[in-house]
Motif scaffolding. Structure first.
Motif, short mmCIF file in Angstrom:
data_model
loop_
_atom_site.label_atom_id
_atom_site.label_comp_id
_atom_site.label_asym_id
_atom_site.label_seq_id
_atom_site.Cartn_x
_atom_site.Cartn_y
_atom_site.Cartn_z
N ARG A 277 36.81 31.76 -29.28
CA ARG A 277 37.14 30.84 -30.39
C ARG A 277 38.65 30.87 -30.67
N ARG A 278 39.22 32.08 -30.77
CA ARG A 278 40.67 32.16 -31.03
C ARG A 278 41.46 31.53 -29.89
N TYR A 279 40.99 31.71 -28.67
CA TYR A 279 41.66 31.15 -27.48
C TYR A 279 41.64 29.61 -27.58
N ASP A 280 40.47 29.04 -27.88
CA ASP A 280 40.35 27.58 -27.95
C ASP A 280 41.21 26.99 -29.07
N GLU A 281 41.26 27.70 -30.21
CA GLU A 281 42.00 27.17 -31.36
C GLU A 281 43.51 27.37 -31.24
N ALA A 282 43.91 28.18 -30.25
CA ALA A 282 45.34 28.55 -30.15
C ALA A 282 46.25 27.36 -29.84
N MET A 283 45.75 26.36 -29.12
CA MET A 283 46.62 25.25 -28.75
C MET A 283 47.10 24.47 -29.99
N ALA A 284 46.20 24.29 -30.96
CA ALA A 284 46.59 23.58 -32.19
C ALA A 284 47.60 24.42 -32.98
N ARG A 285 47.36 25.74 -33.04
CA ARG A 285 48.32 26.61 -33.76
C ARG A 285 49.68 26.57 -33.08
N ARG A 286 49.68 26.57 -31.73
CA ARG A 286 50.95 26.51 -30.98
C ARG A 286 51.69 25.22 -31.33
N GLU A 287 50.96 24.10 -31.31
CA GLU A 287 51.62 22.83 -31.61
C GLU A 287 52.20 22.83 -33.02
N LEU A 288 51.43 23.38 -33.97
CA LEU A 288 51.91 23.39 -35.36
C LEU A 288 53.21 24.19 -35.47
N ARG A 289 53.26 25.37 -34.82
CA ARG A 289 54.49 26.16 -34.96
C ARG A 289 55.66 25.51 -34.22
N LEU A 290 55.37 24.82 -33.12
CA LEU A 290 56.47 24.16 -32.40
C LEU A 290 56.96 22.93 -33.17
N VAL A 291 56.05 22.24 -33.85
CA VAL A 291 56.46 21.11 -34.70
C VAL A 291 57.35 21.64 -35.84
N LEU A 292 56.89 22.72 -36.48
CA LEU A 292 57.65 23.28 -37.62
C LEU A 292 59.01 23.82 -37.17
N ALA A 293 59.09 24.27 -35.92
CA ALA A 293 60.37 24.78 -35.40
C ALA A 293 61.26 23.66 -34.86
N GLY A 294 60.76 22.43 -34.93
CA GLY A 294 61.55 21.29 -34.45
C GLY A 294 61.60 21.21 -32.94
N ARG A 295 60.62 21.84 -32.26
CA ARG A 295 60.60 21.84 -30.79
C ARG A 295 59.61 20.85 -30.22
N LEU A 296 58.82 20.22 -31.09
CA LEU A 296 57.81 19.26 -30.62
C LEU A 296 57.68 18.17 -31.67
N LYS A 297 57.57 16.94 -31.20
CA LYS A 297 57.40 15.83 -32.14
C LYS A 297 55.92 15.76 -32.53
N LEU A 298 55.67 15.46 -33.80
CA LEU A 298 54.30 15.38 -34.30
C LEU A 298 53.47 14.40 -33.46
N GLN A 299 54.09 13.31 -33.05
CA GLN A 299 53.37 12.29 -32.26
C GLN A 299 52.91 12.85 -30.90
N GLU A 300 53.60 13.92 -30.45
CA GLU A 300 53.24 14.50 -29.13
C GLU A 300 52.24 15.66 -29.25
N ALA A 301 51.88 15.98 -30.49
CA ALA A 301 50.99 17.13 -30.72
C ALA A 301 49.54 16.67 -30.63
N LYS A 302 48.99 16.66 -29.40
CA LYS A 302 47.67 16.02 -29.22
C LYS A 302 46.51 16.86 -29.77
#
Ligand SMILES: CC(C)(COP(=O)(O)OP(=O)(O)OC[C@H]1O[C@@H](n2cnc3c(N)ncnc32)[C@H](O)[C@@H]1OP(=O)(O)O)[C@@H](O)C(=O)NCCC(=O)NCCS
Length: 169
Positions: A137-162
């Motif tokens: 479960r933690r493994y599967d949910e990790a991709m969304a958490r990764r995207e959230l932290r990269l968006v907050l760090a300004g390393r990923l655009k929200l539109q690209e966070a699938k």
């Protein structure tokens, strides 16, 4: 072997709260807990990657219960997912009052580490192979958490966070 299990990186650290670690209320200082969490999870990430690691980010941390002077603190950390050069770790902090035999949870958090090569450059880490239902479960949910932290760090655009978009529609 193509990967390692979370069990192989599992790190358990035990500390006791001494007067120098506390605030005016005789509770363990938040910064000290964050420090211990950083050490335990860095060891877990380092064990997984067999490399020197650096902390890339710390997700939001909140405190469920204060930890009292004299109580024994147990910090458990393991890798939850490897992305490429970076790894997400999950940390849980529990405390125990030995005279009363009361055990209570203080907090939990995710820290992300990057494995470095001998030149200090990010290097690919081994895959993580989750085994138990909770690890999966933690493994599967990790991709969304990764995207959230990269968006907050300004390393990923929200539109690209699938994965985030899938979660929030
Ligand atoms: C973290 C660090 C190594 C990233 O280096 P970089 O040159 O930006 O390298 P990259 O862009 O290739 O990123 C490397 C990885 O870090 C991840 N990363 C970078 N910033 C991140 C952040 N804020 N949150 C989560 N992951 C992050 C990237 O997503 C990438 O992961 P991936 O390879 O798994 O896809 C670099 O910024 C650094 O050294 N920071 C200081 C670390 C530090 O001093 N920590 C405190 C003391 S240990």
């Amino acid at each position: 072997m193509n990967g390692k299990t979370p069990k192989e990186s599992r790190t358990i650290m035990t500390e006791i709260v001494l007067p120098n670690d506390t605030n005016a209320l005789h509770n363990l200082r938040g910064g000290k807990i964050l420090h211990w969490m950083d050490i335990a999870s860095a060891i877990a990430a380092g064990k997984h990657a067999n490399a020197v690691v650096v902390t890339a980010s710390v997700d939001n941390v909140s405190w469920e219960n204060p930890i009292k002077l004299g109580d024994v603190v147990t910090i458990t950390a393991c890798v939850t997912r490897v992305f490429n050069t970076s790894m997400e770790t999950h940390i849980e902090v529990w405390a125990e009052n030995l005279p009363s035999q009361t055990r209570y949870k203080c907090n939990e958090a995710y820290y992300t580490f990057v494995a470095l090569d001998s030149n200090g450059k990010p290097k690919k880490a081994l895959e993580l192979i989750p085994e138990t239902d909770e690890e999966k479960r933690r493994y599967d949910e990790a991709m969304a958490r990764r995207e959230l932290r990269l968006v907050l760090a300004g390393r990923l655009k929200l539109q690209e966070a699938k994965y985030l978009q899938k979660l929030f529609g």
